[in-house]
Design a protein around this motif. Sequence first.
Motif, PDB file in Angstrom:
ATOM      1  N   SER A 104      11.027  38.834 -15.075  1.00 53.86           N
ATOM      2  CA  SER A 104      10.000  37.848 -15.413  1.00 53.86           C
ATOM      3  C   SER A 104       9.673  36.974 -14.213  1.00 53.86           C
ATOM      4  CB  SER A 104      10.472  36.976 -16.585  1.00 53.86           C
ATOM      5  OG  SER A 104      10.525  37.718 -17.781  1.00 53.86           O
ATOM      6  N   ALA A 105      10.711  36.568 -13.487  1.00 57.88           N
ATOM      7  CA  ALA A 105      10.493  35.758 -12.290  1.00 57.88           C
ATOM      8  C   ALA A 105       9.663  36.521 -11.257  1.00 57.88           C
ATOM      9  CB  ALA A 105      11.830  35.334 -11.689  1.00 57.88           C
ATOM     10  N   GLU A 106       9.946  37.789 -11.114  1.00 56.86           N
ATOM     11  CA  GLU A 106       9.202  38.625 -10.165  1.00 56.86           C
ATOM     12  C   GLU A 106       7.734  38.743 -10.581  1.00 56.86           C
ATOM     13  OE1 GLU A 106       8.603  40.821  -6.779  1.00 56.86           O
ATOM     14  OE2 GLU A 106      10.428  39.772  -7.356  1.00 56.86           O
ATOM     15  N   GLN A 107       7.509  38.968 -11.851  1.00 53.64           N
ATOM     16  CA  GLN A 107       6.136  39.102 -12.350  1.00 53.64           C
ATOM     17  C   GLN A 107       5.340  37.814 -12.163  1.00 53.64           C
ATOM     18  OE1 GLN A 107       6.897  40.327 -16.371  1.00 53.64           O
ATOM     19  NE2 GLN A 107       7.526  42.394 -15.781  1.00 53.64           N
ATOM     20  N   MET A 108       6.029  36.684 -12.299  1.00 54.35           N
ATOM     21  CA  MET A 108       5.370  35.379 -12.152  1.00 54.35           C
ATOM     22  C   MET A 108       5.308  34.924 -10.688  1.00 54.35           C
ATOM     23  SD  MET A 108       4.750  34.131 -15.343  1.00 54.35           S
ATOM     24  CE  MET A 108       4.769  32.352 -15.174  1.00 54.35           C
ATOM     25  N   LYS A 109       5.891  35.717  -9.795  1.00 53.87           N
ATOM     26  CA  LYS A 109       5.966  35.390  -8.364  1.00 53.87           C
ATOM     27  C   LYS A 109       6.669  34.050  -8.144  1.00 53.87           C
ATOM     28  CE  LYS A 109       1.940  38.140  -7.145  1.00 53.87           C
ATOM     29  NZ  LYS A 109       0.628  38.209  -6.474  1.00 53.87           N
ATOM     30  N   ILE A 110       7.700  33.837  -8.950  1.00 50.52           N
ATOM     31  CA  ILE A 110       8.500  32.619  -8.864  1.00 50.52           C
ATOM     32  C   ILE A 110       9.412  32.693  -7.636  1.00 50.52           C
ATOM     33  CG2 ILE A 110      10.509  31.539  -9.975  1.00 50.52           C
ATOM     34  CD1 ILE A 110       9.006  32.012 -12.658  1.00 50.52           C
ATOM     35  N   LYS A 111       9.570  31.576  -6.958  1.00 45.03           N
ATOM     36  CA  LYS A 111      10.376  31.563  -5.736  1.00 45.03           C
ATOM     37  C   LYS A 111      11.771  30.964  -5.929  1.00 45.03           C
ATOM     38  CE  LYS A 111       6.581  31.752  -2.467  1.00 45.03           C
ATOM     39  NZ  LYS A 111       6.852  33.178  -2.214  1.00 45.03           N
ATOM     40  N   SER A 112      11.953  30.151  -6.988  1.00 49.48           N
ATOM     41  CA  SER A 112      13.280  29.571  -7.221  1.00 49.48           C
ATOM     42  C   SER A 112      13.587  29.575  -8.711  1.00 49.48           C
ATOM     43  CB  SER A 112      13.358  28.148  -6.666  1.00 49.48           C
ATOM     44  OG  SER A 112      12.366  27.318  -7.250  1.00 49.48           O
ATOM     45  N   ILE A 113      14.839  29.923  -9.038  1.00 49.39           N
ATOM     46  CA  ILE A 113      15.244  30.043 -10.432  1.00 49.39           C
ATOM     47  C   ILE A 113      16.676  29.548 -10.578  1.00 49.39           C
ATOM     48  CG2 ILE A 113      16.089  32.408 -10.156  1.00 49.39           C
ATOM     49  CD1 ILE A 113      15.050  33.023 -12.965  1.00 49.39           C
ATOM     50  N   ALA A 114      16.976  28.945 -11.728  1.00 51.07           N
ATOM     51  CA  ALA A 114      18.340  28.464 -12.000  1.00 51.07           C
ATOM     52  C   ALA A 114      18.845  29.093 -13.293  1.00 51.07           C
ATOM     53  CB  ALA A 114      18.367  26.948 -12.104  1.00 51.07           C
ATOM     54  N   PHE A 115      20.065  29.631 -13.237  1.00 50.74           N
ATOM     55  CA  PHE A 115      20.724  30.229 -14.389  1.00 50.74           C
ATOM     56  C   PHE A 115      21.886  29.353 -14.849  1.00 50.74           C
ATOM     57  CE2 PHE A 115      18.850  34.040 -12.550  1.00 50.74           C
ATOM     58  CZ  PHE A 115      18.587  34.867 -13.639  1.00 50.74           C
ATOM     59  N   PRO A 116      22.068  29.183 -16.143  1.00 57.93           N
ATOM     60  CA  PRO A 116      23.335  28.664 -16.646  1.00 57.93           C
ATOM     61  C   PRO A 116      24.311  29.841 -16.791  1.00 57.93           C
ATOM     62  CG  PRO A 116      21.870  29.025 -18.480  1.00 57.93           C
ATOM     63  CD  PRO A 116      21.109  29.441 -17.239  1.00 57.93           C
ATOM     64  N   ALA A 117      25.472  29.590 -17.346  1.00 63.79           N
ATOM     65  CA  ALA A 117      26.435  30.669 -17.598  1.00 63.79           C
ATOM     66  C   ALA A 117      26.011  31.392 -18.873  1.00 63.79           C
ATOM     67  CB  ALA A 117      27.839  30.099 -17.743  1.00 63.79           C
ATOM     68  N   LEU A 118      25.303  32.499 -18.726  1.00 59.82           N
ATOM     69  CA  LEU A 118      24.750  33.202 -19.885  1.00 59.82           C
ATOM     70  C   LEU A 118      25.855  33.711 -20.807  1.00 59.82           C
ATOM     71  CD1 LEU A 118      21.793  35.279 -18.362  1.00 59.82           C
ATOM     72  CD2 LEU A 118      21.749  33.003 -19.381  1.00 59.82           C
ATOM     73  N   GLY A 119      25.711  33.414 -22.093  1.00 56.67           N
ATOM     74  CA  GLY A 119      26.645  33.917 -23.104  1.00 56.67           C
ATOM     75  C   GLY A 119      27.908  33.126 -23.278  1.00 56.67           C
ATOM     76  N   CYS A 120      28.084  32.082 -22.466  1.00 55.79           N
ATOM     77  CA  CYS A 120      29.365  31.367 -22.460  1.00 55.79           C
ATOM     78  C   CYS A 120      29.373  30.104 -23.311  1.00 55.79           C
ATOM     79  CB  CYS A 120      29.759  31.014 -21.021  1.00 55.79           C
ATOM     80  SG  CYS A 120      29.964  32.444 -19.962  1.00 55.79           S
ATOM     81  N   GLY A 121      28.263  29.775 -23.957  1.00 53.85           N
ATOM     82  CA  GLY A 121      28.235  28.603 -24.834  1.00 53.85           C
ATOM     83  C   GLY A 121      28.664  29.010 -26.228  1.00 53.85           C
ATOM     84  N   VAL A 122      27.718  28.992 -27.154  1.00 55.67           N
ATOM     85  CA  VAL A 122      28.054  29.397 -28.524  1.00 55.67           C
ATOM     86  C   VAL A 122      28.409  30.869 -28.594  1.00 55.67           C
ATOM     87  CG1 VAL A 122      26.683  27.588 -29.613  1.00 55.67           C
ATOM     88  CG2 VAL A 122      25.613  29.768 -29.058  1.00 55.67           C
TER      89      VAL A 122
END
Length: 323
Positions: A104-122
């Motif tokens: 999705s970031a590539e398609q939107m030509k986004i230059k910066s992205i931040a991830f949390p810890a996926l799957g590690c909350g609930v």
Amino acid sequence: MKIKDCEIEIIKADITRLDVDAIVNPANNKLLMGGGVAGAIKRKGGKIIEQEALSKGTIKIGETIVTTGGKLAAKYVIHAATMGMDFKTDEAKIRKSSAGSLRSAEQMKIKSIAFPALGCGVGGFSYLASAKIMAQEIVKYLRGKGLHLRKIIFCLYDQEAYRVFNKAVFRYLGHIAGQLQKGPFVTVDAIVLSGEKIVLVKRTNPPFGWAMPGGFVDYGESLEQAVRREVKEETGLDLEGLKQFHTYSKPDRDPRFHTVSTVYTGQGKGRPVAGSDAGSLAVVGLTELGKYKLAFDHKEIVGAYLKMMDPRHFLMSRINSHR
């Protein structure tokens, strides 16, 4: 740490405060923003984010949709469905969500992205496993079709998550960048037959000499695709009746660096013409091969092929090579 043109950072911070193009929301597949990271995003960015997400409907686990960032500093929120309404996640779901977010970031030509810890909350997934899965997908993205991202941030809210991600991600990425890039490199070569003769190309780059057509396997390419491409580029021929002959892996077989080459055989169809990577081309009779100085270990390879096909040809080539 930098991979290609992209900077990788790991920070301990509130992801809703980051001034980046996009942040990733580890969403449920119905896109309801209740607790955890999703709830924090809605509280800080406004209900408009959830309303836009819900307007796009239920999505499959692993899929993503993009919404406005509302009142957030981030322009966009990438909602990645890491779980269903049972709030259970696993490796495959986190892997798909990570890859989908990057696409999705590539398609939107986004230059910066931040991830949390996926799957590690609930979702209750382990920090260590999530860190490794996400790092693997980021490497795959950057080595593949990643063109626009210049900064990827792992943003962890608590100290334990930060400690685990900081150690695991940098250790993994360091191994990829520092060790695997040293090789061995995967290559292919082809014994291209033209009737009962073999097609050779004269190399324009060191190591010089005559050689079987071949070269490096590109990322995302199978061995068979690579050998057909290399033969076409270097000789103009299409390969028919492709068969795998043998794999050669001696560390010193290539004077430049350690390469592992899988050799194929096949009949060349078309008119042989030297390509841009070849200085010239020769279609050589089996008993004349001894007259050509072959690069790499190609003399050994051709000899093994002749011996397998017809010991008499092998004997004649050995006799001619000593004249």
